[in-house]
Every structure is written in structure tokens, then in C-alpha cells.
Write an enzyme that holds these catalytic residues in place. Sequence first.
Site, short mmCIF file in Angstrom:
data_model
loop_
_atom_site.label_atom_id
_atom_site.label_comp_id
_atom_site.label_asym_id
_atom_site.label_seq_id
_atom_site.Cartn_x
_atom_site.Cartn_y
_atom_site.Cartn_z
N GLY A 29 25.70 40.68 64.83
CA GLY A 29 25.13 40.99 63.51
C GLY A 29 25.66 42.33 63.04
N ASP A 33 22.57 45.28 57.84
CA ASP A 33 21.94 46.53 57.44
C ASP A 33 21.50 47.40 58.64
OD1 ASP A 33 21.41 47.53 54.87
OD2 ASP A 33 19.26 47.54 55.41
N LYS A 36 24.47 48.95 60.43
CA LYS A 36 25.07 50.00 59.60
C LYS A 36 24.19 51.26 59.59
CE LYS A 36 24.93 49.57 55.12
NZ LYS A 36 24.98 48.67 53.96
N HIS A 257 4.93 49.19 65.15
CA HIS A 257 5.14 50.64 65.23
C HIS A 257 3.81 51.43 65.29
CE1 HIS A 257 9.09 49.43 64.42
NE2 HIS A 257 9.15 49.63 63.12
N ASP A 409 -0.74 75.93 65.54
CA ASP A 409 0.33 75.12 64.96
C ASP A 409 1.57 75.08 65.86
OD1 ASP A 409 2.34 74.07 63.40
OD2 ASP A 409 2.36 75.73 61.96
#
Length: 506
Positions: A29, A33, A36, A257, A409
Site C-alpha cells: 500500500g 496516504d 506517504k 487511541h 509544570d
Amino acid sequence: MTGNDTAINKIKEQVRKNLNGGVSIVIIGASGDLAKKKTFPALFKLYQQKFFPEKTQIIGYARTEMDDEEYHKRVTMSIDTEKEEGVKDFLKICHYVSGQYDEDDSFKKLNDFVNDVEKKNGVKDDQKNRIFYLAVPAQVYVPVSERCKKFVYQDGAYNALIVEKPFGKDSDTYKQFAKDIYGTWDRNEVYLIDHYLGKELLKNMMNLRFANTFFEPMWNSKYIDNVQITLKEPFGCEGRGGYFDEYGAIRDVIQNHLLQVFNLIAMDRPKDASPEAVAEEKTKLLNAVKPIKLEDTLLGQYTRNGDKPAYQEDDTVEDGSLTSTFATVVLWIDNERWSNVPFIIKSGKAMDNYKCEARIQFKKLPGDLFKDTPRNELVINIEPDEAVYLKLNSKHPGYSDDNLVTDLDLTYKERYDNLKIPKAYEALIVDVMRGRHANFVGDDELQASWRVFTPLLHQIEKEKIKPEPYPHGTRGPEKLDEFVKKYGVERLSDEDYEWPSKDLDG
Ligand code: BG6
């Protein structure tokens, strides 16, 4: 040598040991997309950093006929060829051959081609390892993986099959997928990618939770009010409608995800850090999650906003499509740790900005000494900038005794010099090269996750539930704030809190 260099050397050594100095990476494949945008840039970075063994060939395979020049153009489309070094040398190891996905002869031709390139490159018999990377639409996973095994697989060498989601569309189709894939390939050779597991902050989750004394005692319903896991993307589905329209937001990113983020936050401590022990805990957790109810769901679809087109205007989207480009689902876990704590998972295309984060909102203080003290929050920023910060209340500096919301932080790019974080796909391809399964998805876990989502997805389809419209580039459907409020979510006003710094006189 820094800790990172030592780790890199160790990984390179593991790759060398596993592959014995040679590998052919076959991208099926290769004209698409995914190849790539993600696969080739990742392979290039690995080449640049010398992760590959000396005898490495990258073989592209797809239906489109093209010569090497055209192919190389595609390989470099997402690489900044002006800025990056070594592109020309990288292209020397990139070859291409065309063929069909369902014809035996095409795969015999592919095998001849790989043999040929290996021979020219002086690859010895004991270096003919092969990694097959499926960057093809899900409909051809089975014919392609079967033919790779039958015609291109090398007996006695290291072979691996990498497959990208989607892994089925519901419980039944997943079971069929698993039966087909594991019917042909040995489980040990299969790597199911959820690329979020390659992201730095997901990999950090085990350290954060289990290498600090103070989190674990508070990591439960006694102290945590709700958990929000959010992925917002500013772009729409333009050009991907053909795929997206069939899958929608829940199947595209939530069931996989964002569910991985959920797993890592909510699972119990595994008995050790091995992939098997982690997979066991994730599965145990998912088996305790109640199937999602429609009333705990908010769906949306983006509409035109000025010159930004509506989802339905895409030529590849079916007219009158009811596919959601935005979804919020609330997960409830039926176990002692998380009883009554909502996990609110939210994702949307064509939103107002780009971010992926997990926000753990703690309970209000019992017996507040100060008035309306805001809640503490632990925020884990996964994208675009890695950060972990803990919102806490502190005295307003100076003469004032007021409370001020501030934070502890850890923003990676400010805290660490020479920050080198591999992109998810780079990290995962290296894992395959060294035969490491830790950051891939397991079969039991997938079965358990589809059990949570299947009834909801079927109900949405059967009852043709209409998504709420929201204009392209906004925060989502109008009902969103009211919806999340039901689950106890509180938003701090921008006046109370500014990040990264607050002007005290402002
Ligand atoms: C893909 C989804 O799996 O993940 C896309 O199909 C989504 O729709 C993408 O945009 C998000 O991944 P990342 O790494 O770009 O945040």
C-alpha cells in the site's frame, strides 16, 4: 554519554541481534496516504539515525504502476528534502514494484523482486529477514496477509506482520479478523499498531503512576471526581471521507487511541512491567467497564462555517450521511477503585484547535478553609506539546492572602534541553525490528474493548441517531457544556487561570 544515547545504543544492539545485519521492509500500500504521511517519514528518520542494519531494503508495493522517479517523489512528499540530510542515500534503499492485492502471481512477482534486490545488495541467506507493513484499506488485510505468508515469507528467518487499525467494526467483525490473521500468522509475528501507544506521554503513564509515591493513594473514587480524555483536531475529513464515512469518530479514534489513554490511566498496577502483565491488567479493566449507553453519548457533525466546508460537502461522503465527526462518550467502571467516577472521552474533527490531553479532576476539598477553592487538576498533554502539570492553589504573591490557581509544570521543551522524542511510528517500527511487543495491541484487550462499544454502535446505526450540527472550527455541538456538566465537570474561567504565566496585575 547521556541516558538517551545509552538507550539508543542498547536498542540498536537489540535490532542487530534480532536481524543479524539485514532486513527487507515491505510496505504494502506504498502509494497511499498513510505510507506517504507517516510510514516513509518514520523510516527516513530511522535511516538518518542509523537504526537500520547494514543490509536494509525498503520495498514499496501497491497497485499503481510507476517508475522509481515517481515513487521516490511520493516517498519524499512528507520529508523536508531541503532541510534534511541524507535523503538521496535513503532513496537508494527504496525500491518499488506494482501488483494486485488478491492475485497469487503478483505476490510471486513481489517475492522475486525482493530476492533480486537482496541479491544485488549482497544480503546473505541468514540476513533475509522480512517485515511486512500493511498500509492498505482494511478490506484487503486478509488476502494480502495470506499471500505475504504464502509467497514472500522466509522460513527460518525473522518475519513480522504489522497491521494498522481498524481491527474490525464491532465484536463479530473483530473476531473474524482475528481468526483470519492468527489463522495464517503466528501470534508472535503479528504486531497490531495503535500508534498512540508509541506517543511519549502514553509511554510515560506507567512511570508517572507507578514511580511516584503520591499519586497511587489518591488514584481512586475517593479523591478523583472525573477524568476527561480529549482529542480535538482543527481539520475536517476532506479527502478521507470514503474511509471516515464508514467508521465515524467513535471507531476512528475513541475505541482505540483514546481508549488506550483510558486503559493506562484506569488499570490497576500490573504485577510487573512485562507486556503480558500490562495486557492482563488492561483486559481486566475493560471487562469491568459497562457497555456504553446512548444517554451517555453526544454525537455531532460539522457544518459549513464561512469558507470552511461542511462534512457533507465532501464528494466522498454519502449524501445525508449520519456519520459523527464529533463524539463524547462516558465510560463507567464497575470496580472498587472507580465506582461512580465518569471517564468522559471526547473527540472531534473540524474543531477550534489541536490538542490531545487527559485531565484528571480531583474532588472538592471537604471543609474548605477558603471560599470556593477551585479543584486540583492533573493534566497530561499528549499533543501537540508534551507536558504534565498539576493545577494547585497557592497564596497570591505579595500582600494579598487570596488563593490563586497556579501549577507545578513539567513542559518538556522548557524543562529539557536537546529534547529528542521519536515520533510514534518511529518508536513502533524500531520495536518491531527488535521483536518487542510491549507497545502493541493484544487480542484479549481488543475483544474486551469491542464488548464495551458494540451495543452502542449498533444502536446508533439501527435507530439512525442524528448527530448534532456544529460549525466547522468551533468547540463542538452547543449542547456540549450542558452535557459534560451532568457528570460533574467544572471549567475554570480564563480569568482565574492563565497558562503558562499569569500577569498578577492584569
Ligand atoms: C488516526 C485517525 O488513526 O489518528 C485520524 O484515523 C487521526 O483520523 C489520527 O487524525 C490522529 O493521530 P495523530 O498522531 O496525528 O494525533
